[in-house]
Scaffold this motif. Sequence first.
Motif, mmCIF file in Angstrom:
data_model
loop_
_atom_site.group_PDB
_atom_site.id
_atom_site.type_symbol
_atom_site.label_atom_id
_atom_site.label_comp_id
_atom_site.label_asym_id
_atom_site.label_seq_id
_atom_site.Cartn_x
_atom_site.Cartn_y
_atom_site.Cartn_z
ATOM 1 N N GLU A 1 0.837 -1.131 -0.056
ATOM 2 C CA GLU A 1 -0.076 -0.195 0.198
ATOM 3 C C GLU A 1 0.863 1.348 0.068
ATOM 4 O O GLU A 1 0.506 2.191 -0.741
ATOM 5 N N THR B 1 -8.252 -2.319 5.111
ATOM 6 C CA THR B 1 -7.866 -1.224 5.777
ATOM 7 C C THR B 1 -8.911 -0.022 5.726
ATOM 8 O O THR B 1 -8.662 1.019 6.051
ATOM 9 N N LEU B 2 -9.908 -0.220 5.181
ATOM 10 C CA LEU B 2 -11.197 0.661 5.114
ATOM 11 C C LEU B 2 -12.426 0.242 5.612
ATOM 12 O O LEU B 2 -12.626 -1.003 5.744
ATOM 13 N N TRP C 1 -7.961 -0.947 -0.390
ATOM 14 C CA TRP C 1 -7.502 0.409 -0.778
ATOM 15 C C TRP C 1 -7.087 0.499 -2.400
ATOM 16 O O TRP C 1 -7.424 1.588 -2.947
ATOM 17 N N TYR C 2 -6.930 -0.675 -3.096
ATOM 18 C CA TYR C 2 -6.447 -0.495 -4.471
ATOM 19 C C TYR C 2 -8.058 -0.380 -4.951
ATOM 20 O O TYR C 2 -7.990 0.268 -6.066
#
Lengths: 220, 231
Positions: free
Chosen positions: A54, A124-125, A164-165
């Motif tokens: 990331e 992560t989100l 995140w991607y």
Amino acid sequence: MSFLRLGVFAAAASAVAVAALGPPPPAAAQDVARGAAHYQLCAACHGDQGAGSEPRGAPAIAGLPGWYVDAQLRKFRSGQRGYAPDDETGLQMRPMATALRTDEDVASVAAYVARLPPAAPAPTLAGDATRGQALFAPCSACHGPDGGGNEALKGPRLAGQPDWYLLAQLVKFKSGARGAHKDDATGAQMRAMASTLVDERAMLDVVAYVRTLRAGEGAR
Amino acid sequence: MLEWLIPAASTSAEEIDWLFTLIFYTVGFWFLVAQGIFFGFILKFRRRPGVRSQYIAGESTDEKRWISWPHYVVIACDVVLIAGAIAVWRDVKQIIPTPDETIRVVAQQWAWTFVHPGPDHRLDTPDDVVTVNELHVRNDATYVFELSSRDVVHSFSVPVFRLKQDAVPGRVITGWFRPTRTGTFDIACAEMCGIGHALMPAVLHVESAEAHAAWLGDRTTVAAASSESRS
């Protein structure tokens, strides 16, 4: 007569030599070996095992279908991806793809990446997966109800991608930083679909739902 | 003289080439003179039958002047060369002329982004034209550039302009150039900036005023259409 003996001897010697060398490796194995050599450059950002990073903006590519990796590398090489001034990571990836000089090089890296064991990225989100499930309905047409992808429709597998991607790509598709090149037909399709997600909240919810998908885990 | 190897395409390039030529011929002339004297002495004072070698302490005036006179020449040449260098440095780096256009150059791993002012000749307006790895400038126009970096140290190198300026993260560095020749030339990164350093070339197009206006017109139309489709 002596020519005949010589011929027999030469044939026998050739047979022994071929037997000693063994059969040539199959073409696919050669491709993968060549891909492994080329992958050394990719490993700088995507990691030795293609798990991504990331902080470097490098997605997990391990185990992605070869056809998809191949197609994306070609897009980067031709400038259909990584063309926008505000696409920092795309601009970073584009020159790296040009380091692959031939179509065979591209195919070999794609074959190598496809054989890497898929990573299991940590979330992560935060998003609302229930709301995201409803929003995912149009996506499933190409990416499959389980996010497993569909080669015929050029929809890559989404399950197993870092959240995140996915979010970053949705933002890029919507803004035109990805998919707006005149020759990128599949990008244009995806841009239209991304525009149906009205705001970042909707994107986070879809991403949260995609994170729950476990497409083809046993079959990878 | 450098133009034998690479074209000079800016006013700064012409000045820098002039300085390079001055240094080359000044140093080259005295190098040949010194070598001539050196080999002349080797020949003149070579070993001969019946002639004994002698120890020269360099105490007599006519011996010492072989050292002192070249020193005066070196000092005189240094003054000329340093004066020339200061004059060129002042023109190229210290005095930034009033620009016809200001452009923005943004370096990143591993690409160059160029922001051209649109037909209104002002930056930060809707008609700005943003390109990646492609810089378009007008011939015979003075450009000031604002150079910055998004990540690490890069160096904006335009060999035909004899221009090389580091881009430092967190700083906006200003420089200038005035193209004097139309054509297509190379832009490179001249500071090791990571694994893709060698893969970030860009192209410089120096165009006539008409060709530049035509390019700008095309790009502005495309940008407007694109921003409509992106919105």
